[in-house]
Design a protein around this motif. Structure first.
Motif, PDB file in Angstrom:
ATOM      1  N   ASN A  26       0.845  -1.201   0.000  1.00 44.77           N
ATOM      2  CA  ASN A  26       0.000   0.000   0.000  1.00 44.77           C
ATOM      3  C   ASN A  26       0.877   1.247   0.000  1.00 44.77           C
ATOM      4  N   GLY A  27       1.162   1.735  -1.199  1.00 43.65           N
ATOM      5  CA  GLY A  27       2.067   2.876  -1.335  1.00 43.65           C
ATOM      6  C   GLY A  27       1.542   4.152  -0.703  1.00 43.65           C
ATOM      7  N   GLU A  28       0.213   4.373  -0.770  1.00 39.21           N
ATOM      8  CA  GLU A  28      -0.366   5.585  -0.187  1.00 39.21           C
ATOM      9  C   GLU A  28      -0.179   5.611   1.330  1.00 39.21           C
ATOM     10  N   ALA A  29      -0.323   4.445   1.957  1.00 33.38           N
ATOM     11  CA  ALA A  29      -0.150   4.377   3.412  1.00 33.38           C
ATOM     12  C   ALA A  29       1.294   4.694   3.789  1.00 33.38           C
ATOM     13  N   TRP A  30       2.244   4.137   3.043  1.00 34.50           N
ATOM     14  CA  TRP A  30       3.658   4.434   3.307  1.00 34.50           C
ATOM     15  C   TRP A  30       3.922   5.931   3.136  1.00 34.50           C
ATOM     16  N   ASN A  31       3.339   6.514   2.101  1.00 37.15           N
ATOM     17  CA  ASN A  31       3.550   7.945   1.846  1.00 37.15           C
ATOM     18  C   ASN A  31       2.990   8.793   2.980  1.00 37.15           C
ATOM     19  N   ASN A  32       1.790   8.441   3.436  1.00 35.18           N
ATOM     20  CA  ASN A  32       1.183   9.197   4.549  1.00 35.18           C
ATOM     21  C   ASN A  32       1.981   9.027   5.835  1.00 35.18           C
ATOM     22  N   LEU A  33       2.479   7.818   6.054  1.00 31.27           N
ATOM     23  CA  LEU A  33       3.307   7.555   7.228  1.00 31.27           C
ATOM     24  C   LEU A  33       4.561   8.432   7.187  1.00 31.27           C
ATOM     25  N   ALA A  34       5.128   8.544   5.998  1.00 30.56           N
ATOM     26  CA  ALA A  34       6.314   9.392   5.841  1.00 30.56           C
ATOM     27  C   ALA A  34       5.987  10.856   6.107  1.00 30.56           C
TER      28      ALA A  34
ATOM     29  N   ARG B  17      10.723   5.191   0.819  1.00 28.41           N
ATOM     30  CA  ARG B  17      11.399   4.187  -0.009  1.00 28.41           C
ATOM     31  C   ARG B  17      10.482   2.985  -0.235  1.00 28.41           C
ATOM     32  N   GLN B  18       9.745   2.596   0.820  1.00 26.60           N
ATOM     33  CA  GLN B  18       8.784   1.496   0.692  1.00 26.60           C
ATOM     34  C   GLN B  18       7.627   1.903  -0.222  1.00 26.60           C
ATOM     35  N   ALA B  19       7.196   3.160  -0.101  1.00 22.31           N
ATOM     36  CA  ALA B  19       6.093   3.635  -0.944  1.00 22.31           C
ATOM     37  C   ALA B  19       6.475   3.584  -2.418  1.00 22.31           C
ATOM     38  N   LEU B  20       7.723   3.930  -2.717  1.00 22.89           N
ATOM     39  CA  LEU B  20       8.163   3.969  -4.113  1.00 22.89           C
ATOM     40  C   LEU B  20       8.275   2.582  -4.723  1.00 22.89           C
ATOM     41  N   LYS B  21       8.435   1.567  -3.893  1.00 24.94           N
ATOM     42  CA  LYS B  21       8.460   0.201  -4.423  1.00 24.94           C
ATOM     43  C   LYS B  21       7.127  -0.159  -5.059  1.00 24.94           C
TER      44      LYS B  21
ATOM     45  N   TRP C  40       4.950  10.961  -9.125  1.00 27.05           N
ATOM     46  CA  TRP C  40       5.942  12.033  -8.988  1.00 27.05           C
ATOM     47  C   TRP C  40       5.823  12.730  -7.636  1.00 27.05           C
ATOM     48  N   LYS C  41       4.626  12.698  -7.029  1.00 28.04           N
ATOM     49  CA  LYS C  41       4.441  13.344  -5.731  1.00 28.04           C
ATOM     50  C   LYS C  41       5.243  12.621  -4.644  1.00 28.04           C
ATOM     51  N   ILE C  42       5.225  11.282  -4.699  1.00 30.35           N
ATOM     52  CA  ILE C  42       6.002  10.533  -3.702  1.00 30.35           C
ATOM     53  C   ILE C  42       7.492  10.738  -3.947  1.00 30.35           C
ATOM     54  N   TRP C  43       7.906  10.753  -5.226  1.00 28.11           N
ATOM     55  CA  TRP C  43       9.313  11.018  -5.530  1.00 28.11           C
ATOM     56  C   TRP C  43       9.717  12.406  -5.024  1.00 28.11           C
ATOM     57  N   SER C  44       8.782  13.352  -5.149  1.00 29.03           N
ATOM     58  CA  SER C  44       9.079  14.712  -4.689  1.00 29.03           C
ATOM     59  C   SER C  44       9.269  14.746  -3.170  1.00 29.03           C
ATOM     60  N   ASN C  45       8.376  14.062  -2.452  1.00 27.11           N
ATOM     61  CA  ASN C  45       8.529  13.978  -0.991  1.00 27.11           C
ATOM     62  C   ASN C  45       9.834  13.293  -0.618  1.00 27.11           C
TER      63      ASN C  45
ATOM     64  N   GLU D 214      20.464  10.024  -2.980  1.00 22.14           N
ATOM     65  CA  GLU D 214      19.049   9.743  -3.217  1.00 22.14           C
ATOM     66  C   GLU D 214      18.298  10.997  -3.648  1.00 22.14           C
ATOM     67  N   ALA D 215      18.714  12.158  -3.150  1.00 17.23           N
ATOM     68  CA  ALA D 215      18.056  13.412  -3.546  1.00 17.23           C
ATOM     69  C   ALA D 215      18.256  13.663  -5.035  1.00 17.23           C
ATOM     70  N   ILE D 216      19.461  13.412  -5.531  1.00 21.65           N
ATOM     71  CA  ILE D 216      19.750  13.596  -6.962  1.00 21.65           C
ATOM     72  C   ILE D 216      18.918  12.621  -7.791  1.00 21.65           C
ATOM     73  N   ARG D 217      18.877  11.366  -7.355  1.00 21.60           N
ATOM     74  CA  ARG D 217      18.095  10.349  -8.083  1.00 21.60           C
ATOM     75  C   ARG D 217      16.614  10.719  -8.095  1.00 21.60           C
ATOM     76  N   ALA D 218      16.131  11.167  -6.936  1.00 20.66           N
ATOM     77  CA  ALA D 218      14.715  11.517  -6.830  1.00 20.66           C
ATOM     78  C   ALA D 218      14.369  12.705  -7.724  1.00 20.66           C
ATOM     79  N   MET D 219      15.249  13.730  -7.760  1.00 23.13           N
ATOM     80  CA  MET D 219      14.967  14.886  -8.607  1.00 23.13           C
ATOM     81  C   MET D 219      14.934  14.478 -10.076  1.00 23.13           C
ATOM     82  N   GLY D 220      15.826  13.588 -10.472  1.00 21.98           N
ATOM     83  CA  GLY D 220      15.824  13.103 -11.852  1.00 21.98           C
ATOM     84  C   GLY D 220      14.509  12.428 -12.208  1.00 21.98           C
ATOM     85  N   MET D 221      13.959  11.608 -11.271  1.00 17.73           N
ATOM     86  CA  MET D 221      12.692  10.923 -11.506  1.00 17.73           C
ATOM     87  C   MET D 221      11.529  11.912 -11.535  1.00 17.73           C
ATOM     88  N   VAL D 222      11.575  12.923 -10.648  1.00 20.20           N
ATOM     89  CA  VAL D 222      10.504  13.932 -10.628  1.00 20.20           C
ATOM     90  C   VAL D 222      10.452  14.658 -11.963  1.00 20.20           C
ATOM     91  N   VAL D 223      11.620  15.066 -12.456  1.00 18.81           N
ATOM     92  CA  VAL D 223      11.682  15.788 -13.736  1.00 18.81           C
ATOM     93  C   VAL D 223      11.147  14.913 -14.867  1.00 18.81           C
TER      94      VAL D 223
END
Length: 882
Positions: free
Chosen positions: A639-647, A664-668, A674-679, A692-701
Motif C-alpha cells: 500500500n504505497g499511499e499508506a507508506w507515503n502518509n506515514l512518511a 522508499r517502501q512507498a516507491l516500491k 511524482w508526488k512521492i518522488w518529490s517527498n 538519493e536526492a539527486i536520483r529523486a529529482m531526476g525521476m521527478v523531472v
C-alpha cells in the motif's frame, strides 16, 4: 519402528495409505469388507456418514443416551454443545482402553478421527458434494434432535468471531461446530497423547481456516491462532522427516511437507500477506522437487491468424519420485465423461487451444533443461504440483494490479493444469479460475458464465469418476469456494452481464438481502429496496445487519447506532458504517471513535485503518495516525499511499530518517507517482542523503515532463530551491549523511543538469545554477555560455517593452552578464589540443553589443526611467574597456 497409531493418522492426513503400509493393509485402495468398523478405512474411503454412526462416534456424541440422562437434560436446557461434547470426550478418553471399544488402539486417535469425519462431512455438505443423506443432529441424543434449529443458531453464534458473522444458511453448520469443539477447543487435551499430538494441530488449523471461510470477513483472532498452529506443525514436521524408520517414507515426507507449505501459503494469501505467501509457496516447490518456468513459444491463438506470434506457456515437470508415486491413487478421469465439465468455446474466431508450432532440434536445445515442445504430448504432473501451480497463479493475481497483463500472466498456469487433469478438486479449481479470467473478455465471457453454472451444478452429482474420496483428496491444497460462494459469484457474473433478474433470484434464494437490495438499486427501484428492507426488519427486528442496510439506504446514522445496540456491541460493520457517515461529512472528531471501536473488534480491515489514519492526520493526532498507517502496511506492504502518509507524519515530527524509509517502501509500489518522488527528494536532502536526492529529482523531472506532455499542465517541473541546494552542496564542499564529500557526486549532478536543460531551455534560474556548477568545475567557457543562456531567457520576454518590472529585471540581468564577461573573458583555458585559449577574447565587444541592443529595443518605452540610465552608465564604462 512406527506404531500403528502413527501410520493411521498420517495415512488419514495424506488421504491415502502410506508407502510403508501396516500389515493389515494390502492395497492402496481401502478395503471396507475387511473391517467395516475401522475408522481409518472409513475415512480413507470417504464414508464419513458411516464413521459418524460407529459405536465410537455414538460414545463421543452420546447418540444412544436417553432423555432421563443428566447430560441430555443439561444439553436440552442450555443447548451448550461445547460443554456437552467436552464432557463426553473427557469421559471417553478416561474410560476407553485399547481392549474395549477403541478401533484404533488409541482413545485419543478415536476422538481425532471422529472430529475429522465431522469436518469432512461439513466440507462434503458445503463444498464438494454429493449430498450427505443425513443431518448433524442425527448423531446427537434423540431427545434433543427436535431442537435442531436452536442448535444451528447456537452454532452460528458460537462460530462468529471478531464481529464477523457466519453465513446463516451454511449447510449442516453443526458439523463444523462439532469439529471446532473437539479439534480446537480441546486441542490441548488431545495433545496429551504424544503420538496424536503430531497431526492434531494440523487438523485444528484446517478447522480454523474453514471457520474463517464461512465468515463474512477476515478476522485477526483466527489469523493469530492459525499462524501459531502453523509454527507448531512446522516444528513437528521438521522433527518427523528426520526419523529414518518412522511412519513416513521418503516420498510421504516430501508430500506431507509440500502439502503443509501449500496450506500455510493459502492461509497467508487469504490474509493478503502476499510476500510471505510467495516465500512459503517457494518452500513447497523446493520440497516437492517440482520445476516450472513461464516462457514464450510461437503459436496461433485465432483461426484466421496467418503468422505465428509468441504465446506465454508454462513448462513444468514433477520430480521423478513424486511423478512415479502411487499411480493407482491418481487414476481419476476428471475432465472427461461425467467429471467436472469443461465447456468448449464454440467461437468462430478463437481457437479452443493455442496451436503451437513444432520446434526444431536447435530450438529445443536452446530451451535448456526444461525441454518444451508444446505441439507434442505434455507429461502428467503430480496433483500436488497442479495445486502448487494454481497457488502461484493466485499469488500473481494478489500481487499485481488488475489489468490485462495480469490475466495473460495467469492463463498459462491454469491452462497447464487443465491439460493433464488427474484430480477432481484441483481440476474444478482450475476451471473456476479460467472462468474468472474469461469474465472480462467479450469473446469468452459467455463461456465463463456457463462454466461457472456447470461448476455450481456438478456438486449434486456423484459418479465413478468423482467419488467423495476423490473430491476430498486434495481439498485443503486449493482454495475451492463453498457452494454458496460459487452461487453468489455466479449471480455477480449475471449482474456484470446485465442479467439482473436471474442474479436477484439467486440472491433471494440465498437470502443475501444486501445484494437483493443492490439489484433493486441497480434497476433504479430505490423505494422497492427500502420497502423490502423494512419488511424484513419487521419480521426480524434483531437482525443488526438489516439495520445497517436501511441506514445505508436512508443515510441515517441513527440506524447504525440501533444496529450497534441490537448486536450487543459486537457488529463491527455498524461502527464502520457510522464512521464512514461522519468521515464523508468531515466530522472527524465523531468518526474517530467509531473506527476505533470497529477495529478493536476486528483489526484486519485495511481500509478502516487507512481512514482512521487520515482522520488522525486531519485532527493532528499523529500517534493515532502512525498506529493506523503502520497497521495498514503490516496488513498489506504494497500500500504505497499508506507508506507515503506515514512518511508525511514522520516529516511533520522531524523524524526524517523514518520518513525516508517509509517513502522508499512507498516507491516500491508506486514508482510512477511524482508526488512521492518529490517527498522522497525533500526528505533525502533534509537528512543529507545527496545521492538519493539527486536520483529523486531526476525521476521527478522525468515523470513531470511526461505528465506535462500528456496533460498540458503548467506547473513547474523543477524545484529550483532544491536544485540550488544540491549544487550548493557541491560548491560549498559539504558532506553527506555518510560523511562523504558531495564532490563525489559530480558526474551525477552534471547528468541531472543536462537532463533538465535538455527539456527546459527558457528558465534563467536553471541556467544560472548550471553556471555555478561549471564555475566550480573551472569550466569557464561553459559557465559563461550558461550565464548567456540565462540572459537570453530573460530578454526573450515580450513584456520587457510594456512592463517596467520586467524591464528592470532585464537591466539587472544585462549588467550581471557584463560582470561575467568582464571577470571570465580575460581568463584562459586549455582547448582539446592542450593549447591555452582566452575564454572570450572579444568580451568587451560582446558586452557593448549586448547593452546597445537592449537600449535600442527599449528606448521608446523606458528612456526616462532610472533603470535605463543604468544601461547608459554601463555603456560608458565599457567604452573605456579595451
Amino acid at each position: 519402528m512406527a506404531t500403528a497409531i502413527d501410520q493411521q493418522q498420517w495415512s488419514v492426513l495424506l488421504g491415502n495409505d502410506l508407502q510403508h503400509k501396516p500389515e493389515s493393509t494390502e492395497a492402496s485402495t481401502p478395503d471396507l469388507s475387511a473391517d467395516t468398523s475401522s475408522l481409518t478405512q472409513l475415512l480413507l474411503a470417504g464414508e464419513y456418514g458411516l464413521a459418524l454412526k460407529t459405536p465410537t462416534a455414538a460414545e463421543i456424541f452420546g447418540t444412544n443416551l436417553t432423555e432421563t440422562d443428566a447430560e441430555v437434560i443439561a444439553l436440552e436446557s442450555s443447548l451448550d454443545l461445547s460443554a456437552f461434547l467436552t464432557k463426553r470426550m473427557q469421559s471417553y478418553l478416561e474410560n476407553t482402553t485399547p481392549s474395549s471399544t477403541s478401533t484404533t488402539s488409541s482413545a485419543s486417535l478415536d476422538v481425532l478421527f471422529i472430529a475429522i469425519a465431522s469436518l469432512y462431512a461439513f466440507v462434503q455438505a458445503g463444498w464438494t458434494g454429493p449430498e450427505l443423506g443425513f443431518e448433524p443432529v442425527d448423531v446427537l441424543p434423540a431427545h434433543v434432535r427436535p431442537k435442531s434449529k436452536d442448535l444451528d443458531k447456537q452454532a452460528l453464534d458460537s462460530l462468529a468471531v471478531g464481529g464477523e458473522t457466519t453465513y446463516h444458511l451454511s449447510p449442516q453448520i453443526l458439523f463444523l461446530h462439532f469439529s471446532r469443539i473437539l479439534l480446537v477447543d480441546n486441542l490441548e487435551t488431545l495433545k496429551k497423547d504424544a503420538v496424536v499430538a503430531k497431526t492434531a494441530p494440523w487438523w485444528a488449523l484446517r478447522t480454523l481456516f474453514l471457520q474463517q471461510r464461512t465468515l463474512e470477513g477476515p478476522t485477526g483472532l483466527l489469523q493469530t491462532e492459525m499462524l501459531a498452529l502453523a509454527d507448531e506443525i512446522e516444528s513437528t514436521l521438521t522433527a518427523e522427516v528426520k526419523i529414518d524408520n518412522g511412519a513416513l517414507e521418503a516420498i510421504d515426507k516430501k508430500e506431507a511437507l509440500t502439502r503443509f507449505w501449500i496450506e500455510k501459503g493459502l492461509v497467508l494469501h487469504w490474509y493478503t500477506e502476499d510476500t510471505k505467501a510467495y516465500e512459503t509457496l517457494q518452500k513447497a516447490q523446493s520440497t516437492s522437487g517440482f520445476r516450472f518456468k513461464v516462457t514464450g513459444a510461437l503459436g496461433k491463438r485465432t483461426k484466421f491468424q496467418q503468422f505465428d506470434t509468441s504465446q506465454l506457456v508454462v513448462v513444468a515437470e514433477s520430480s521423478r519420485d513424486m511423478a512415479s508415486s502411487r499411480p493407482s491413487a491418481y487414476s481419476s478421469k476428471a475432465g472427461s465423461g461425467a467429471g467436472p465439465k469443461n465447456l468448449e468455446h464454440n467461437d468462430d474466431t478463437i481457437l479452443e487451444k493455442v496451436q503451437f508450432t513444432e520446434l526444431s532440434e536447435e530450438d529445443r536445445a536452446r530451451l535448456g533443461d526444461l525441454e518444451l515442445d508444446p505441439s507434442k504430448k505434455i507429461e502428467d504432473l503430480h496433483p500436488i504440483d497442479h495445486a502448487l501451480l494454481l497457488a502461484f497463479c493466485l499469488n500473481i493475481k494478489n500481487t499485481n494490479p488488475a489489468h490485462g497483463l495480469t490475466v495473460e500472466q495467469m492463463f498459462p498456469f491454469v491452462t497447464r493444469v487443465l491439460e493433464t487433469p488427474n484430480n477432481w478438486t484441483v481440476y474444478t479449481m482450475a476451471l473456476l479460475l479460467r472462468s474468472r479470467l474469461e469474465s472480462d473478455k467479450s469473446r469468452t465471457v459467455e463461456r465463463g458464465a456457463l462454466q461457472l453454472q456447470a461448476l455450481v451444478d456438478q456438486t449434486k452429482i456423484e459418479d465413478e469418476t468423482s467419488t467423495t474420496r476423490e473430491r476430498m483428496h486434495h481439498f485443503f491444497s486449493v482454495l475451492l469456494p463453498s457452494k454458496w460462494e460459487l452461487e453468489k459469484e455466479l449471480a455477480e457474473q449475471y449482474m456484470a452481464l446485465g442479467v439482473v433478474r436471474s442474479a436477484m433470484d439467486i440472491f433471494e434464494r440465498m437470502e443475501l438481502w444486501e445484494d437483493v437490495i443492490a439489484c433493486h438499486q441497480f434497476l433504479d427501484q430505490a423505494e422497492k429496496a427500502k420497502a423490502l428492507c423494512r419488511e424484513l426488519l419487521a419480521k426480524n427486528p434483531s437482525n443488526a445487519k438489516l439495520h445497517c442496510t436501511i441506514g445505508d439506504l436512508d443515510e441515517d446514522p441513527e440506524k447504525y447506532k440501533e444496529a450497534w445496540e441490537v448486536s450487543g456491541h459486537r457488529l463491527a460493520r455498524a461502527q464502520r458504517s457510522l464512521g464512514a457517515y461522519y468521515f464523508k461529512r468531515s466530522e472527524y472528531e465523531l468518526a474517530k471513535p467509531c473506527y476505533q471501536k470497529a477495529l478493536k473488534i476486528n483489526p484486519l480491515f485495511e481500509n478502516s485503518w487507512f481512514i482512521l489514519g487520515c482522520i488522525g492526520m486531519q485532527l493532528e493526532d499523529f500517534d493515532v495516525a502512525i498506529e493506523a498507517f503502520t497497521k495498514v502496511v503490516s496488513i498489506d506492504q504494497s500500500n504505497g499511499e499508506a507508506w507515503n502518509n506515514l512518511a508525511a507524519i514522520h516529516m511533520r515530527r522531524n523524524n526524517n530518517l523514518d520518513a525516508q524509509h517509509a517513502l522508499r517502501q512507498a516507491l516500491k509500489e508506486k514508482r510512477e507517482s511524482w508526488k512521492i518522488w518529490s517527498n522522497y527528494m525533500y526528505c533525502s536532502l533534509d537528512v543529507g542523503d545527496f545521492t538519493e536526492a539527486i536520483r529523486a529529482m531526476g525521476m521527478v523531472v522525468e515523470l513531470r515532463w511526461k505528465q506535462k506532455k500528456e496533460e498540458t499542465v503548467n506547473d513547474e517541473i523543477v524545484d529550483i530551491v532544491i536544485l540550488d541546494r544540491i549544487v550548493q552542496g557541491l560548491t560549498r564542499d559539504l558532506k553527506d549523511l555518510y560523511s562523504r564529500k558531495v564532490a563525489f557526486q559530480e558526474s551525477r549532478i552534471e547528468d541531472l543538469l543536462l537532463g533538465i536543460t535538455n527539456r527546459i531551455t527558457n528558465d534563467p534560474r536553471i541556467w544560472r545554477i548550471c553556471g555555478k556548477f561549471y564555475f566550480w568545475q573551472k569550466n569557464y567557457p561553459e559557465c559563461l555560455e550558461c550565464q548567456l543562456k540565462a540572459y537570453r531567457s530573460v530578454i526573450h520576454n515580450p513584456k520587457i517593452e510594456t512592463d517596467q518590472t520586467e524591464f528592470e529585471k532585464a537591466v539587472e540581468s544585462a549588467i550581471e552578464m557584463v560582470d561575467w564577461y568582464r571577470n571570465l573573458g580575460p581568463l584562459t583555458y586549455k582547448d582539446k589540443q592542450g593549447q591555452e585559449q582566452p575564454v572570450a577574447k572579444d568580451w568587451a565587444y560582446r558586452s557593448k553589443q549586448m547593452i546597445k541592443s537592449l537600449m535600442a529595443r527599449t528606448r521608446d518605452s523606458w528612456e526616462d526611467v532610472p533603470a535605463y540610465e543604468k544601461l547608459k552608465d554601463t555603456m560608458e564604462d565599457l567604452k573605456s574597456e579595451k
